[in-house]
Write a protein that holds these residues in place. Structure first.
Motif, short mmCIF file in Angstrom:
data_model
loop_
_atom_site.label_atom_id
_atom_site.label_comp_id
_atom_site.label_asym_id
_atom_site.label_seq_id
_atom_site.Cartn_x
_atom_site.Cartn_y
_atom_site.Cartn_z
N CYS A 91 -22.57 -43.77 25.36
CA CYS A 91 -22.56 -42.98 26.58
C CYS A 91 -21.19 -42.32 26.67
O CYS A 91 -20.17 -42.92 26.29
N ALA A 92 -21.16 -41.09 27.15
CA ALA A 92 -19.90 -40.38 27.31
C ALA A 92 -19.89 -39.67 28.65
O ALA A 92 -20.94 -39.24 29.14
N SER A 93 -18.72 -39.57 29.24
CA SER A 93 -18.63 -38.84 30.51
C SER A 93 -17.49 -37.82 30.44
O SER A 93 -16.57 -37.93 29.63
N SER A 94 -17.61 -36.82 31.27
CA SER A 94 -16.55 -35.83 31.38
C SER A 94 -16.48 -35.33 32.81
O SER A 94 -17.46 -35.40 33.57
N LEU A 95 -15.30 -34.83 33.15
CA LEU A 95 -15.05 -34.37 34.51
C LEU A 95 -15.79 -33.07 34.79
O LEU A 95 -16.34 -32.85 35.86
N ASP A 96 -15.83 -32.25 33.75
CA ASP A 96 -16.35 -30.90 33.90
C ASP A 96 -17.15 -30.56 32.67
O ASP A 96 -17.47 -31.42 31.86
N ARG A 97 -17.42 -29.28 32.49
CA ARG A 97 -18.18 -28.83 31.33
C ARG A 97 -17.43 -29.14 30.05
O ARG A 97 -16.21 -29.11 30.01
N LEU A 98 -18.20 -29.41 28.99
CA LEU A 98 -17.63 -29.65 27.67
C LEU A 98 -16.76 -28.46 27.27
O LEU A 98 -17.15 -27.32 27.41
N LEU A 103 -14.55 -35.18 26.41
CA LEU A 103 -15.65 -36.13 26.49
C LEU A 103 -15.09 -37.52 26.18
O LEU A 103 -14.48 -37.72 25.14
N HIS A 104 -15.28 -38.45 27.10
CA HIS A 104 -14.80 -39.82 26.93
C HIS A 104 -15.98 -40.73 26.62
O HIS A 104 -16.92 -40.80 27.43
#
Lengths: 114, 112
Positions: A91-98, A103-104
Motif C-alpha cells: 500500500c502506498a500513500s501520497s499527499l497529492d497527485r503522483l 509516493l510512500h
C-alpha cells in the motif's frame, strides 16, 4: 509521524478463500494506491483511490476490489484466491497527485496461497 | 507488456566505486521518473526522481541522468557503501495517471 501501516504483515490462505488486507496512510494523505509485488519482480499497480473515489485500476481480474474509507484508510479484497496471488501486497500513500508529491510505501502484507 | 526495461539484473561493486543502473522506456507519454530502493522485508522507498525537462538531477551521492531522445535514464551511486546494498527499481508514470510502472529491479551488492 507514523509511516504507511499495513495489516496483517503475513497471511496464509487456501485456494478459493477470500482475503482482506488493510492500510492506513500517512496522516494527511488522501491518496492511497495498492501494488502487487511477486518475488523477484517490480511492483505492479492494482488500484488508486483519491478522496474515496477510484482514480485508477490496473490489469487485474475482477476478483480484486478495494475501497477507501472516510478516514482515508483502505482495504484490498481478493476473492477466490489462486496460487498465483501469492505475493507481497504493498500500500502506498501520497499527499497529492503522483509527481507533485512522493509516493510512500508501507512494508506490505506477505500473502501465501496454498 | 513491459514498458520499462531495467538492467542489469544484479550488480556487484566495490566499496567506494560507482554503481550504475540503467532503464529504458517505450511510452513517450511518461513524464515522471522516480527511483526506489528496497531492502529485504521492507517496502520501496523513494530515492530521487526526475522530470524530462532536465537532463540530470543530483541529490547527495545519487544522480539521475536522463536522455529523452534515447528514452533512457540511469541511476548513478557515487562512493558506493555497503549500506547501499539493496534492490533498486526504476519507475515511470504519465501526467494525470496515478499508476507507476516499475522496472524489474537490480540487486546491488557492495563488497568491501
Amino acid at each position: 509521524d507514523a509511516g504507511v501501516t499495513q495489516s496483517p504483515t503475513h497471511l496464509i490462505k487456501t485456494r478459493g478463500q477470500q482475503v482482506t488486507l488493510r492500510c492506513s496512510p500517512i496522516s494527511g494523505h488522501k491518496s492511497v494506491s495498492w501494488y502487487q509485488q511477486v518475488l523477484g519482480q517490480g511492483p505492479q499497480f492494482i488500484f488508486q483511490y483519491y478522496e474515496k473515489e477510484e482514480r485508477g485500476r490496473g490489469n487485474f481480474p475482477d476478483r480484486f476490489s478495494a475501497r477507501q474509507f472516510p478516514n482515508y484508510s483502505s482495504e484490498l479484497n481478493v476473492n477466490a484466491l489462486l496460487l498465483g496471488d501469492s505475493a507481497l501486497y504493498l500500500c502506498a500513500s501520497s499527499l497529492d497527485r503522483l509527481g507533485n508529491s512522493p509516493l510512500h510505501f508501507g512494508n506490505g502484507t506477505r500473502l501465501t496461497v496454498t | 507488456q513491459q514498458q520499462v526495461k531495467q538492467s542489469p539484473q544484479s550488480l556487484i561493486v566495490q566499496k567506494g566505486g560507482i554503481s550504475i543502473i540503467n532503464c529504458a522506456y517505450e511510452n513517450t507519454a511518461f513524464d515522471y521518473f522516480p527511483w526506489y530502493q528496497q531492502f529485504p522485508g521492507k517496502g520501496p522507498a523513494l530515492l530521487i526522481a526526475i522530470r524530462p525537462d532536465v537532463s540530470e538531477k543530483k541529490e547527495g551521492r545519487f544522480t539521475i541522468s536522463f536522455n529523452k531522445s534515447a528514452k533512457q535514464f540511469s541511476l548513478h551511486i557515487m562512493d558506493s557503501q555497503p549500506g547501499d546494498s539493496a534492490t533498486y527499481f526504476c519507475a515511470a508514470s504519465e501526467d494525470g495517471n496515478e499508476k507507476l510502472t516499475f522496472g524489474t529491479g537490480t540487486r546491488l551488492t557492495i563488497i568491501p
